[in-house]
Structures are given as structure tokens and as C-alpha cells.
Design a protein around this motif. Structure first.
Motif, PDB file in Angstrom:
ATOM      1  N   ILE A  92       0.837  -1.190   0.000  1.00 56.59           N
ATOM      2  CA  ILE A  92       0.000   0.000   0.000  1.00 56.59           C
ATOM      3  C   ILE A  92       0.874   1.243   0.000  1.00 56.59           C
ATOM      4  CG2 ILE A  92      -1.779   1.248   1.282  1.00 56.59           C
ATOM      5  CD1 ILE A  92      -2.605  -1.435   2.488  1.00 56.59           C
ATOM      6  N   ALA A  93       0.509   2.226  -0.788  1.00 58.16           N
ATOM      7  CA  ALA A  93       1.286   3.458  -0.821  1.00 58.16           C
ATOM      8  C   ALA A  93       1.269   4.124   0.539  1.00 58.16           C
ATOM      9  CB  ALA A  93       0.714   4.405  -1.877  1.00 58.16           C
ATOM     10  N   SER A  94       2.437   4.521   1.019  1.00 56.50           N
ATOM     11  CA  SER A  94       2.542   5.078   2.363  1.00 56.50           C
ATOM     12  C   SER A  94       2.257   6.573   2.404  1.00 56.50           C
ATOM     13  CB  SER A  94       3.945   4.814   2.921  1.00 56.50           C
ATOM     14  OG  SER A  94       4.920   5.412   2.077  1.00 56.50           O
ATOM     15  N   SER A  95       1.980   7.176   1.261  1.00 50.63           N
ATOM     16  CA  SER A  95       1.807   8.625   1.227  1.00 50.63           C
ATOM     17  C   SER A  95       0.395   9.060   1.611  1.00 50.63           C
ATOM     18  CB  SER A  95       2.124   9.147  -0.179  1.00 50.63           C
ATOM     19  OG  SER A  95       1.269   8.539  -1.138  1.00 50.63           O
ATOM     20  N   ARG A  96      -0.511   8.135   1.764  1.00 53.04           N
ATOM     21  CA  ARG A  96      -1.883   8.498   2.106  1.00 53.04           C
ATOM     22  C   ARG A  96      -2.287   7.830   3.413  1.00 53.04           C
ATOM     23  NH1 ARG A  96      -5.265   4.303   1.579  1.00 53.04           N
ATOM     24  NH2 ARG A  96      -4.809   2.605   0.118  1.00 53.04           N
ATOM     25  N   PRO A  97      -3.267   8.401   4.130  1.00 47.86           N
ATOM     26  CA  PRO A  97      -3.751   7.772   5.354  1.00 47.86           C
ATOM     27  C   PRO A  97      -4.448   6.443   5.049  1.00 47.86           C
ATOM     28  CG  PRO A  97      -4.391  10.087   5.247  1.00 47.86           C
ATOM     29  CD  PRO A  97      -3.881   9.721   3.899  1.00 47.86           C
ATOM     30  N   MET A  98      -4.313   5.488   5.960  1.00 45.57           N
ATOM     31  CA  MET A  98      -4.998   4.207   5.823  1.00 45.57           C
ATOM     32  C   MET A  98      -6.483   4.381   6.150  1.00 45.57           C
ATOM     33  SD  MET A  98      -2.686   1.964   4.899  1.00 45.57           S
ATOM     34  CE  MET A  98      -2.239   3.337   3.816  1.00 45.57           C
ATOM     35  N   ARG A  99      -7.326   3.750   5.370  1.00 46.56           N
ATOM     36  CA  ARG A  99      -8.773   3.852   5.538  1.00 46.56           C
ATOM     37  C   ARG A  99      -9.250   2.673   6.399  1.00 46.56           C
ATOM     38  NH1 ARG A  99     -11.270   7.358   2.110  1.00 46.56           N
ATOM     39  NH2 ARG A  99     -13.185   6.100   1.963  1.00 46.56           N
ATOM     40  N   LEU A 100      -9.790   3.005   7.588  1.00 49.72           N
ATOM     41  CA  LEU A 100     -10.142   1.982   8.576  1.00 49.72           C
ATOM     42  C   LEU A 100     -11.640   1.954   8.850  1.00 49.72           C
ATOM     43  CD1 LEU A 100      -7.419   2.401  11.369  1.00 49.72           C
ATOM     44  CD2 LEU A 100      -7.393   0.848   9.407  1.00 49.72           C
ATOM     45  N   ALA A 101     -12.103   0.769   9.244  1.00 51.81           N
ATOM     46  CA  ALA A 101     -13.446   0.602   9.793  1.00 51.81           C
ATOM     47  C   ALA A 101     -13.310   0.034  11.199  1.00 51.81           C
ATOM     48  CB  ALA A 101     -14.277  -0.334   8.929  1.00 51.81           C
ATOM     49  N   VAL A 102     -14.186   0.465  12.097  1.00 46.25           N
ATOM     50  CA  VAL A 102     -14.227  -0.064  13.455  1.00 46.25           C
ATOM     51  C   VAL A 102     -15.552  -0.788  13.633  1.00 46.25           C
ATOM     52  CG1 VAL A 102     -14.377   0.508  15.901  1.00 46.25           C
ATOM     53  CG2 VAL A 102     -12.691   1.648  14.465  1.00 46.25           C
ATOM     54  N   ILE A 103     -15.475  -2.052  14.013  1.00 45.68           N
ATOM     55  CA  ILE A 103     -16.663  -2.847  14.308  1.00 45.68           C
ATOM     56  C   ILE A 103     -16.738  -3.015  15.819  1.00 45.68           C
ATOM     57  CG2 ILE A 103     -17.806  -5.070  13.992  1.00 45.68           C
ATOM     58  CD1 ILE A 103     -16.403  -5.340  11.309  1.00 45.68           C
ATOM     59  N   GLY A 104     -17.713  -2.365  16.419  1.00 50.61           N
ATOM     60  CA  GLY A 104     -17.836  -2.351  17.875  1.00 50.61           C
ATOM     61  C   GLY A 104     -17.355  -1.033  18.436  1.00 50.61           C
ATOM     62  N   ALA A 105     -18.295  -0.161  18.837  1.00 48.14           N
ATOM     63  CA  ALA A 105     -17.938   1.192  19.281  1.00 48.14           C
ATOM     64  C   ALA A 105     -18.141   1.361  20.779  1.00 48.14           C
ATOM     65  CB  ALA A 105     -18.760   2.234  18.514  1.00 48.14           C
ATOM     66  N   GLY A 106     -17.798   0.326  21.536  1.00 49.68           N
ATOM     67  CA  GLY A 106     -17.851   0.427  22.990  1.00 49.68           C
ATOM     68  C   GLY A 106     -16.594   1.061  23.538  1.00 49.68           C
ATOM     69  N   GLY A 107     -16.228   0.689  24.775  1.00 49.61           N
ATOM     70  CA  GLY A 107     -15.080   1.326  25.424  1.00 49.61           C
ATOM     71  C   GLY A 107     -13.792   1.193  24.647  1.00 49.61           C
ATOM     72  N   ARG A 108     -13.502   0.006  24.134  1.00 51.61           N
ATOM     73  CA  ARG A 108     -12.248  -0.195  23.407  1.00 51.61           C
ATOM     74  C   ARG A 108     -12.344   0.355  21.983  1.00 51.61           C
ATOM     75  NH1 ARG A 108      -8.120  -0.188  25.617  1.00 51.61           N
ATOM     76  NH2 ARG A 108      -7.041  -1.657  24.248  1.00 51.61           N
ATOM     77  N   GLY A 109     -13.417   0.036  21.280  1.00 49.82           N
ATOM     78  CA  GLY A 109     -13.535   0.473  19.896  1.00 49.82           C
ATOM     79  C   GLY A 109     -13.579   1.977  19.744  1.00 49.82           C
ATOM     80  N   ARG A 110     -14.275   2.644  20.673  1.00 50.74           N
ATOM     81  CA  ARG A 110     -14.411   4.098  20.567  1.00 50.74           C
ATOM     82  C   ARG A 110     -13.270   4.830  21.252  1.00 50.74           C
ATOM     83  NH1 ARG A 110     -19.405   7.422  23.215  1.00 50.74           N
ATOM     84  NH2 ARG A 110     -17.998   7.712  24.972  1.00 50.74           N
TER      85      ARG A 110
END
Length: 457
Positions: A2-20
Motif C-alpha cells: 500500500i502506498a505510504s503517502s496516504r492515510p490508511m482507511r479503517l473501519a471499526v466494528i464495535g464502538a464500545g469502550g475499546r472500539g471508541r
């Protein structure tokens, strides 16, 4: 790659204490490295709280999020759902071909862990487990000292997990990890971090494991006379009970509106908290909950070469931190994670610490009682700066930074982020729980053979 010049696009599954509050917050706070593009959680208030700060697309379920993975342009996924949902989601993400970070424990039961390990083997999934403590400056410093044989070959390792009386009541009596069937045993849910550290420091899996402990205090047999189901239903010992819910959630945490207060509900005002405590899980009497996990447990391990290790976990502590003591023929190390202080006594005349240790805020030398050198180190970014409960002494940030770097370099699943580095600690936890329940020592290699895994995916 992956090209390192751009931010990585992430998804978070689970928005509780750890996820959020851990992984999601790091992603939001580092826009030069990550863009949070999607969040999935069945609770609208939780997912909205994270999505609002990041501009991420909201999903009530993880399945449609994965179905949109290509359109979202995902580079990676963080899974931080309740323990019993981990494996099904992890397998689906692996099948989607996405690298992912899976919150510990990877699986709540041995059968589920074996199912995950089999799938990882066959799918060659790029998977990292959330054992964050390896990424703290505190534990990295200790590992560097011991791996350089500064103390000589290791003889003993002692780790004490001080859970904190208020934290245990929150998480393991009233909270999500209170019941082994619904989540996982305490030795896995809480001390898999510690077992991972011991495994990492020693450098091999154990030969034998023996564990004792029980649920000794938080049960109906110890309920005060007249204690109601909920603290606010007129508890007769409210003024003296150390676990009276309003004292913790309303008074002690009055200025806190994130974790753990937001778990009560979306209204974190004093009125909202009290209303939630009247009928909610976190307002229950600690002696009248459906908890069954041990509130104190001690595990001893024998490793190849005669190294012995002990792990003590206790709910009945004033601190919420870890202590460590490591000894060898050339020296002894003692550490206190919350303060970041590490004391190293080197027995040999002229002995020195290894060079290139992580950044230290302080390093003092003195003479010990036998004329040997005593080094006192205070590690930067310790819990005094970041808070052990919120950021695991810098480990949450360290793990996320390492994960995003691995995404950029396409190396997720290798080195410190490999599944194999975390698998042994999980297996050790299940073996320890079996030992505790059966009252017998476990021969670890034989136990692994019975369960059909050699500890490597």
C-alpha cells in the motif's frame, strides 16, 4: 504494498469502550495516518458518538459494512465487539481479504479459539491481536533489559495484576466480563495480557501450569442483611459499602463523561447517571449479580531451562496497575507500571544497562547494600502521563501505530503483530482455568496435543 503517502482507511466494528475510546480515538487523532470511514455498532448512540467525531459512515450491523468494503476503500478493520462475537466476525473479515486487528481475547472459549486458528491457517489471514502491553515503553524497556541477559539467564518472573476493587466491580461483577459463559474466564479476559508478557519475556511456552483461585467475595452469601437488588433501592449499608454504585459513577467520576461512564447510557449528567443506576446493570448490588468468574487467582508456570513464573490477579487492591519482579544470577529487576519506575540491581562490579533503551525521563545510579550498582529508571509515557485504565500506559497508542504501519507496509500478521505471538497466551489461559477447576497441574505440551494445536497457526 500500500502506498505510504496516504492515510490508511479503517473501519471499526464495535464502538464500545475499546472500539471508541482506544482504537477509534487514536484513528481520529491521527488524520495524517488514518481515516476512519465506517463504524458498525447496534447501539445508535455509541456508533454515532464515534462517527460524529470522524465523519465515518454508520452501520447498525457489521455485515452490510463488509459488503460495502470495496466501495469504502478499506485498508483494514478493527474488531472490538463483545468477546462472544469475535470469531464469527473475524472469519468474515478474513474471508473478505482484509487485514484486521482483533481485540483480546481473540476467542472466549477453547473451541472457538481452535476454530479461529484453523481458519487463520487455511485462509492465511493477516491478523493482529490486541495485546497492547508489549507496545508500552515500560514493558519494552523491561524486555530489552532481560533479553540482553543483563540479569543473566532468567530464573524467576513474578507479575501481580492489581485489578482495583472499583474496576473489578465495574467489569467483572456488574459488567460485560462477569460471566464466563457469556464472555470468558477472568484469567483470559483480564490476565491474558499478563500471560502474554510472561511468555514474551521468557521466550518460550511453559512446560507445566498450575492455577488456584475462586469467586470468594462477590456472591449472595456475603450480601449484607437487607441489601436490595439495586444500590438505589434503599441499601442499608450505602454509607459504608465500598462498592456502592453512585459513589463511583456519580461522585468519583463526576468530571468523566467517556469511558466507563458512557457505558451507563447516553445521558452522562448526574441525573442521567442516577436514572441509569436505578435499574441498569451497573447499579446492581455487587452481591446480587449473575457473576461467576474468579475474583482472585494465582498461576504458577515452569518453563524450559528451569525458569519459574507466577501470576497473581486480585480484585482486592487499592491500585489498578501491575507490578513485576524478575531475577537472574547477575541481577534483579522490580517495576511498577503506574509510576513507570523500574529498579535494576546489577550484582557484578562494573555491570551496566544495555544501550538504546526507550526514552527515559530519569536515570539515577546508586550503591546497593552489598556495594553493587542500583539503577532507577522512570520510563516516559508511563501511566502517570497517559492513565493505565484509559491507555494501558501508552500501549493502546503503540499498538495502533504499529498496526497502521503494518498496513502501510503490508506486514500485518508478522513479527509482534502475528497471531502466533498471541496464541500461546490464550492457550496458557485456558490451561490455567482448566487447572483451577480440576485442581490439578497441567502438562502443557500434552494438553496442546490433546486439543489438536501446537501453539502455532
Amino acid at each position: 504494498m500500500i502506498a505510504s503517502s496516504r492515510p490508511m482507511r479503517l473501519a471499526v466494528i464495535g464502538a464500545g469502550g475499546r472500539g471508541r475510546d482506544a482504537y477509534g480515538r487514536w484513528a481520529v487523532d491521527h488524520p495524517d495516518r488514518t481515516t476512519l470511514v465506517a463504524v458498525a455498532d447496534p447501539d445508535p448512540s455509541r456508533r454515532r458518538a464515534l462517527a460524529t467525531t470522524s465523519g465515518a459512515r454508520e452501520y447498525a450491523d457489521w455485515r452490510p459494512l463488509l459488503a460495502d468494503a470495496t466501495g469504502l476503500g478499506l485498508d483494514g478493520v478493527v474488531i472490538a465487539t463483545p468477546d462472544n462475537e469475535h470469531v464469527d466476525i473475524a472469519l468474515a473479515v478474513a474471508d473478505a481479504g482484509l487485514p484486521f486487528l482483533l481485540e483480546k481475547p481473540a476467542a472466549p472459549s477453547l473451541s472457538e479459539l481452535e476454530r479461529l486458528a484453523r481458519h487463520v491457517r487455511t485462509s492465511r489471514a493477516r491478523l493482529a491481536i490486541g495485546h497492547v502491553l508489549r507496545f508500552t515503553p515500560f514493558w519494552r524497556t523491561i524486555h530489552q533489559i532481560t533479553s540482553a541477559l543483563t540479569l543473566g539467564p532468567l530464573m524467576t518472573v513474578e507479575v501481580r495484576e492489581n485489578i482495583g476493587f472499583w474496576h473489578f466491580a465495574h467489569s467483572y461483577v456488574r459488567g460485560n466480563w462477569r460471566n464466563a459463559t457469556a464472555s470468558s474466564p477472568m484469567v483470559l479476559a483480564k490476565t491474558s495480557h499478563d500471560l502474554d508478557l510472561i511468555r514474551w519475556l521468557v521466550g518460550s511456552a511453559p512446560e507445566t501450569i498450575y492455577s488456584i483461585g475462586e469467586l470468594g467475595w462477590f456472591h449472595r452469601g456475603n450480601a449484607p442483611v437487607g441489601a436490595p437488588e439495586h444500590c438505589l433501592d434503599g441499601c442499608p449499608v450505602a454509607d459504608s459499602c465500598p462498592f456502592y454504585a453512585p459513589r463511583y459513577y456519580v461522585e468519583a467520576l463526576a468530571e468523566q463523561h467517556g469511558h466507563p461512564v458512557h457505558l451507563l447510557g447516553p445521558d452522562t449528567s448526574a441525573t442521567g447517571r442516577l436514572e441509569a443506576l436505578r435499574t441498569g446493570d451497573y447499579g446492581r448490588c455487587v452481591y446480587r449479580c449473575d457473576n461467576d468468574v474468579a475474583d482472585h487467582q494465582q498461576t504458577t508456570m515452569l518453563f524450559p531451562g528451569g525458569v519459574t513464573a507466577t501470576l497473581t490477579a486480585s480484585a482486592f487492591t487499592a491500585e489498578n496497575t501491575r507490578n513485576v519482579s524478575i531475577s537472574g544470577p547477575l541481577g534483579q529487576l522490580n517495576g511498577h507500571m503506574e509510576s513507570g519506575e523500574i529498579t535494576v540491581d546489577l550484582f557484578s562490579p562494573g555491570a551496566t544497562l544495555p544501550t538504546g533503551l526507550p526514552t527515559l525521563t530519569q536515570h539515577a545510579e546508586a550503591k546497593g547494600p552489598m556495594g553493587h550498582t542500583r539503577h532507577t529508571l522512570t520510563v516516559a509515557s508511563s501511566a502517570t502521563d497517559l492513565g493505565d485504565h484509559a491507555g494501558h500506559a501508552g500501549g493502546d497508542a503503540g499498538l495502533m501505530a504499529a498496526f497502521v504501519t503494518a498496513l502501510t507496509e503490508d506486514t500485518v500478521g508478522q513479527g509482534q503483530l502475528s497471531f502466533s505471538t498471541a496464541l500461546d497466551a490464550h492457550l496458557m489461559a485456558f490451561a490455567a482455568e482448566e487447572s483451577r477447576l480440576r485442581g490439578q497441574r497441567v502438562d502443557f505440551p500434552a494438553w496442546l496435543a490433546i486439543h489438536g494445536t501446537d501453539g502455532a497457526p
